[in-house]
Design an enzyme around this catalytic site. Structure first.
Site, PDB file in Angstrom:
ATOM      1  N   ASP A 135       0.844  -1.199   0.000  1.00  0.00           N
ATOM      2  CA  ASP A 135       0.000   0.000   0.000  1.00  0.00           C
ATOM      3  C   ASP A 135       0.879   1.248   0.000  1.00  0.00           C
ATOM      4  O   ASP A 135       1.723   1.399   0.886  1.00  0.00           O
ATOM      5  CB  ASP A 135      -0.877  -0.033   1.264  1.00  0.00           C
ATOM      6  CG  ASP A 135      -2.130   0.804   1.123  1.00  0.00           C
ATOM      7  OD1 ASP A 135      -2.432   1.255   0.003  1.00  0.00           O
ATOM      8  OD2 ASP A 135      -2.820   0.984   2.150  1.00  0.00           O
ATOM      9  N   GLU A 174     -14.275   1.232  -1.605  1.00  0.00           N
ATOM     10  CA  GLU A 174     -14.478   1.267  -0.149  1.00  0.00           C
ATOM     11  C   GLU A 174     -15.709   2.094   0.226  1.00  0.00           C
ATOM     12  O   GLU A 174     -15.873   3.246  -0.227  1.00  0.00           O
ATOM     13  CB  GLU A 174     -13.234   1.865   0.547  1.00  0.00           C
ATOM     14  CG  GLU A 174     -13.417   1.978   2.065  1.00  0.00           C
ATOM     15  CD  GLU A 174     -12.143   2.212   2.852  1.00  0.00           C
ATOM     16  OE1 GLU A 174     -11.047   2.221   2.246  1.00  0.00           O
ATOM     17  OE2 GLU A 174     -12.252   2.380   4.077  1.00  0.00           O
TER      18      GLU A 174
HETATM   19  O1  KIV Z   1      -4.668   0.455   4.545  1.00  0.00           O
HETATM   20  C1  KIV Z   1      -5.648  -0.288   4.397  1.00  0.00           C
HETATM   21  O2  KIV Z   1      -5.826  -1.299   5.074  1.00  0.00           O
HETATM   22  C2  KIV Z   1      -6.597   0.102   3.376  1.00  0.00           C
HETATM   23  C3  KIV Z   1      -7.997  -0.378   3.575  1.00  0.00           C
HETATM   24  C4  KIV Z   1      -8.716   0.587   4.449  1.00  0.00           C
HETATM   25  C5  KIV Z   1      -8.682  -0.537   2.301  1.00  0.00           C
HETATM   26  O3  KIV Z   1      -6.266   0.825   2.483  1.00  0.00           O
END
Ligand code: KIV
Length: 280
Positions: free
Chosen positions: A84, A183
């Protein structure tokens, strides 16, 4: 078992087999996820709240995301892992975005990266995709910009807002994203997006009509205490299990019941007498 690939996820979409996705942030949880048959793991920047105790995801750094992604990859070598991109790792320029996305592949061996935003980040999605990196888009409620959204609020609830959410989805796919996370939007909007796009569409709090589901592991096992979003189902209460175990430990230490005989090492036969003699 070979590692799950993007192709496998596309085949699942084609067959109508739902994709099961959870976040993980550490080696042991990733091992559990692989053993449980998860198809995908997100090393989410939610680690800021779930692991570091921040109020949100904004303070999270690239180095934190990379080190946790590495640990997850070691624990789940066969699962499709998504790294992410934290706040400010891609907003500043296309070249920052490509460089930081590439670090996830080089340093943590992830299969894809995720970044937040729709129409306004299509240049970044295109630049990262053009560098040969699999991009997962993330639209609807985007926590890194929750300040602009007025908090962690559901999105796409009016006809106009729903149309904008669909436009975000279409723009992100057109820019080269190979997966899309939606989301906190109503299921009617998710269904429309899933029908319109060709890429797998996954939901976190966006209902059933799509190709798979994501939850934050700390929510679904009952570990995260600060708040529980409406869309979370708790499958366990790990906080209670751990706290009770710790309480029992405290009690046994105070009462000199731990360690018991079976938790202690024995001296080699005959050595105790020699030891006492040596010590005078
Ligand atoms: O960081 C995370 O876990 C996310 C979720 C909220 C989708 O981006």
């Amino acid at each position: 078992m070979p590692r799950k690939s993007l192709l496998d996820l596309y085949r699942m979409k084609e067959k109508g087999e739902k994709i099961a996705w959870l976040t993980s942030y550490d080696f042991p949880t990733a091992q559990f996820a692989q053993a449980a048959g998860l198809d995908m793991i997100l090393v989410g920047d939610s680690l800021g709240m779930c692991v570091y105790g921040y109020n949100g995801t904004v303070p999270v750094t690239m180095d934190q995301c990379l080190r946790h992604s590495e640990a997850v990859r070691r624990g789940a070598p066969d699962v499709f892992v998504v790294g992410d991109m934290p706040f400010l790792s891609y907003q500043t320029s296309d070249s920052d975005a490509v460089y930081n996305a590439g670090r996830f592949l080089k340093e943590a061996d992830v299969d894809a990266i995720k970044l937040e935003g729709g129409v306004r980040i299509v240049d970044r999605v295109k630049a990262i995709s053009d560098a040969g990196i699999v991009v997962c888009g993330h639209i609807g409620l985007t926590p890194q910009s929750s300040g602009q959204l007025g908090g962690h609020k559901a999105q796409g609830r009016t006809a106009e807002a729903a149309k904008l959410t669909v436009e975000d989805a279409v723009a992100v796919e057109k820019a080269g994203a190979r997966l899309l996370l939606v989301e906190a939007v109503p299921p009617e909007v998710t269904a429309y997006i899933t029908k319109t796009l060709t890429i797998p569409v996954l939901s976190i709090g966006a209902g059933l009509p799509c190709d798979g589901q994501l939850l934050i592991v700390s929510d679904m096992i009952g570990q995260f205490q600060a708040f529980t979003p409406k869309f979370v189902k708790k499958y366990s209460n790990v906080a209670e299990v751990i706290t009770n175990a710790m309480k029992e430990y405290v009690k046994e230490v105070k009462e000199s019941k731990f360690p018991a005989d079976e938790h202690t090492y024995k001296m080699i036969e005959g050595e105790e007498a020699k030891f006492l003699k040596l010590m005078g």
